[in-house]
Design a protein around this motif. Structure first.
Motif, PDB file in Angstrom:
ATOM      1  N   LEU A 151       0.001   8.786   7.992  1.00  0.00           N
ATOM      2  CA  LEU A 151      -0.537   7.500   7.532  1.00  0.00           C
ATOM      3  C   LEU A 151       0.536   6.415   7.571  1.00  0.00           C
ATOM      4  O   LEU A 151       0.276   5.283   7.986  1.00  0.00           O
ATOM      5  N   ARG A 159       0.855  -1.186   0.000  1.00  0.00           N
ATOM      6  CA  ARG A 159       0.000   0.000   0.000  1.00  0.00           C
ATOM      7  C   ARG A 159       0.893   1.238   0.000  1.00  0.00           C
ATOM      8  O   ARG A 159       1.711   1.419   0.904  1.00  0.00           O
ATOM      9  N   LYS A 195       1.577   5.542  11.283  1.00  0.00           N
ATOM     10  CA  LYS A 195       0.556   4.790  12.009  1.00  0.00           C
ATOM     11  C   LYS A 195       0.295   3.407  11.423  1.00  0.00           C
ATOM     12  O   LYS A 195      -0.467   2.626  12.002  1.00  0.00           O
ATOM     13  N   ASP A 222      -1.050   2.751   8.314  1.00  0.00           N
ATOM     14  CA  ASP A 222      -2.151   2.669   7.345  1.00  0.00           C
ATOM     15  C   ASP A 222      -1.652   2.367   5.939  1.00  0.00           C
ATOM     16  O   ASP A 222      -2.414   1.865   5.102  1.00  0.00           O
TER      17      ASP A 222
END
Length: 292
Positions: A84, A42, A87, A89
């Protein structure tokens, strides 16, 4: 005609050479004995050009079968890409240049040493534009310039003016040093034509171009607002440019085969050619791996 033992010897040599070729093709990932996970990496990215480049990388990976899968999440929501990443994500981002990253880390000491730049990829070339004047020499005394309202890009504008001989700063050039990236209006030691500077948000500097005397515009923003780089009154230097965009990940993912493979693609000749062919000189490849 060679004897049978000679033929067997030559066949053995050829087989060994082929085996060595297969090993070499496995590159550094094979040497580490690392398989590429099937789970997509991602990565949070600016839509243009970074998102475009990542989609091109996916096409390369699909074609050569090396196993890299990307999930590109575009930054249309204006979220903080480093938050992001920190953390968990996302596993990587491609949204920022190195001075911005350094300033972000300075403001978030809890992330120091935990977020890492693994490669430089490209520069969004910064330029001075005007819809009213054809040359910097035509800009009249007392003119107003739209300049970045964020510190990480303001020095780029002021150094362009210094390079054109329009102002003088207390630092000689944009060299990426702490002193250079800290340049602001207080650093101007000579402004003989009494220019004024209007801090303005990034996209407004492009959208307001028809209505202002002159404006400084980022390359990617100019690209998406139909601004032609050939119309620039002045562009920043592309060589040794300290504002290269970086691929960033978390420290524990530096050895992840997906991250390493992505860095291979992003610093490779195919991506360099793609950038050169597609972005009209607004975007230039500046490729280097930053971790061993």
């Amino acid at each position: 005609m060679p004897h049978a033992p000679d033929r067997r010897k030559r066949q053995f040599v050829l087989a060994a050479a082929c085996a060595l070729g297969v090993l070499a093709a496995g590159n550094s990932l094979a040497a580490q004995g690392a398989a590429v996970p099937s789970e997509p990496l991602r990565i949070y990215a600016t839509p243009t050009p970074q998102g475009d480049v990542l989609r091109f990388v996916q096409k390369l990976a699909d074609k050569d079968g090396r196993g890299l899968k990307l999930k590109v999440i575009e930054s249309s929501q204006g979220l903080d890409s480093n938050v992001l990443l920190f953390k968990g994500d996302v596993e990587a981002n491609l949204t920022q240049h190195r001075p911005y990253f350094d300033s972000w880390i300075a403001a978030h000491p809890e992330a120091r040493g935990k977020l890492v730049n693994v490669a430089t990829v490209l520069v969004n070339v910064f330029g001075l534009y005007s819809a009213k004047y054809k040359s910097v020499k035509d800009i009249p005394e007392g003119a107003s310039f739209l300049v970045p309202n964020e510190q990480t890009n303001l020095p780029r504008a002021l150094f362009i003016l210094q390079n054109e001989g329009l102002i003088q700063l207390n630092h000689g050039k944009s060299d990426g040093s702490a002193a250079a990236v800290a340049i602001d209006e207080k650093s101007i030691v000579a402004n003989p034509r009494k220019f004024r500077f209007v801090p303005t948000e990034t996209r407004l500097r492009a959208k307001s171009l028809p209505d202002v005397e002159a404006s400084f515009i980022n390359g990617d923003i100019a690209l998406t607002n139909d601004v032609d780089p050939r119309a620039a009154l002045s562009l920043e230097d592309k060589a040794n440019n300290p504002y290269a965009n970086v691929l960033t990940t978390r420290q524990e993912l530096v050895g992840d085969p997906r991250v390493r493979l992505l860095a291979d693609y992003l610093t490779g000749p195919e991506v360099a050619q793609y950038i050169t062919d597609h972005y009209k000189g607004f975007i230039v490849p500046v490729q280097a791996k930053l971790v061993p």
